[in-house]
Design a protein around this motif. Sequence first.
Motif, PDB file in Angstrom:
ATOM      1  N   GLY A  40       4.382   6.127  -4.681  1.00 45.59           N
ATOM      2  CA  GLY A  40       5.132   5.939  -5.923  1.00 45.59           C
ATOM      3  C   GLY A  40       6.520   5.357  -5.701  1.00 45.59           C
ATOM      4  O   GLY A  40       7.491   5.771  -6.334  1.00 45.59           O
ATOM      5  N   LEU A  41       6.623   4.389  -4.777  1.00 43.99           N
ATOM      6  CA  LEU A  41       7.920   3.775  -4.469  1.00 43.99           C
ATOM      7  C   LEU A  41       7.928   2.325  -4.954  1.00 43.99           C
ATOM      8  O   LEU A  41       6.864   1.738  -5.184  1.00 43.99           O
ATOM      9  N   LEU A  42       9.123   1.763  -5.086  1.00 40.02           N
ATOM     10  CA  LEU A  42       9.223   0.341  -5.434  1.00 40.02           C
ATOM     11  C   LEU A  42       9.098  -0.479  -4.157  1.00 40.02           C
ATOM     12  O   LEU A  42       9.756  -0.180  -3.159  1.00 40.02           O
ATOM     13  N   HIS A  92       0.824  -1.214   0.000  1.00 40.44           N
ATOM     14  CA  HIS A  92       0.000   0.000   0.000  1.00 40.44           C
ATOM     15  C   HIS A  92       0.858   1.263   0.000  1.00 40.44           C
ATOM     16  O   HIS A  92       0.580   2.215  -0.710  1.00 40.44           O
ATOM     17  N   LEU A  93       1.890   1.254   0.826  1.00 37.50           N
ATOM     18  CA  LEU A  93       2.754   2.449   0.906  1.00 37.50           C
ATOM     19  C   LEU A  93       3.421   2.723  -0.431  1.00 37.50           C
ATOM     20  O   LEU A  93       3.514   3.870  -0.867  1.00 37.50           O
ATOM     21  N   ALA A  94       3.885   1.647  -1.069  1.00 35.52           N
ATOM     22  CA  ALA A  94       4.563   1.809  -2.362  1.00 35.52           C
ATOM     23  C   ALA A  94       3.609   2.437  -3.374  1.00 35.52           C
ATOM     24  O   ALA A  94       3.970   3.374  -4.090  1.00 35.52           O
ATOM     25  N   ALA A  95       2.366   1.929  -3.415  1.00 35.40           N
ATOM     26  CA  ALA A  95       1.389   2.464  -4.377  1.00 35.40           C
ATOM     27  C   ALA A  95       1.064   3.917  -4.049  1.00 35.40           C
ATOM     28  O   ALA A  95       0.984   4.778  -4.925  1.00 35.40           O
ATOM     29  N   ARG A  96       0.904   4.204  -2.785  1.00 34.00           N
ATOM     30  CA  ARG A  96       0.500   5.539  -2.350  1.00 34.00           C
ATOM     31  C   ARG A  96       1.575   6.591  -2.639  1.00 34.00           C
ATOM     32  O   ARG A  96       1.281   7.707  -3.020  1.00 34.00           O
TER      33      ARG A  96
END
Length: 233
Positions: A34-36, A28-32
């Motif tokens: 924009g991280l890999l 979720h954090l990656a999607a939120r």
Amino acid sequence: MTDAKPARKPIITIDGPAGAGKSTVARHLAARFGLLNLESGAMYRAFARKALNAGVDPDNPDSLERLARTTAIQLEPTPSGNRVLLDGADVTASLRDSAVTQAASRVSVHPNIRTWMVNLQRAMGIHGGIVMEGRDIGTIVFPHAEIKFYLEASPEARTQRRYLEAPSAATTPEAIREDLRKRDERDRNRAESPMRPAPDAILIDSTELTLDQVLARIESIVIERLSSPASGS
Ligand code: DC
């Protein structure tokens, strides 16, 4: 929800025991932001898969080291999790069975194997812009990461979650609980980079929290840290 790409490329680490919710939170954090999203446990699992295929004893560090010399492991983040390539072949679907899970826990105690993995993991994060989850990411792999979380939950809550994720007639909550107990013990007590919170990690106990509550708390901390000029030191 719209992506909120941070201006700089941070490294966010999420450590903690199996079943605490690290993978879901990391995804979720990656999607939120924009991280890999990189799952370090999948790398130990892929190597364990190779050891099992090759008939190499997961408790023998010398044989494992020889095997490691001819092993290539890559993670390819996707919206639903990491695709894992072992020597170029997609092994993602075969990494969750219990033989691999047990072997991963065993190969990961050896210092020579950990050194190899840590180097691979550092190379993956060299440009920043990642969320990496595991056991030693905030302590050993990226001790200078901008934001570190340590996600905990009681053994009962973790057992329940694992059971609900994949209910099956072949397994019982008692068997899952015993598996988690053994893995926790190995992860916490190994001599080399045992699982523990980094001194500057933010501890989150998710036992009494829903996924949405955990995400809301973590997201607000990330936003606050990334907008503060003092962070990233
Ligand atoms: O997170 P996971 O369950 O996929 O991890 C599989 C095994 O790998 C786990 O038993 C502990 C080990 N591991 C580790 O030692 N260090 C990491 N950074 C990640 C996983």
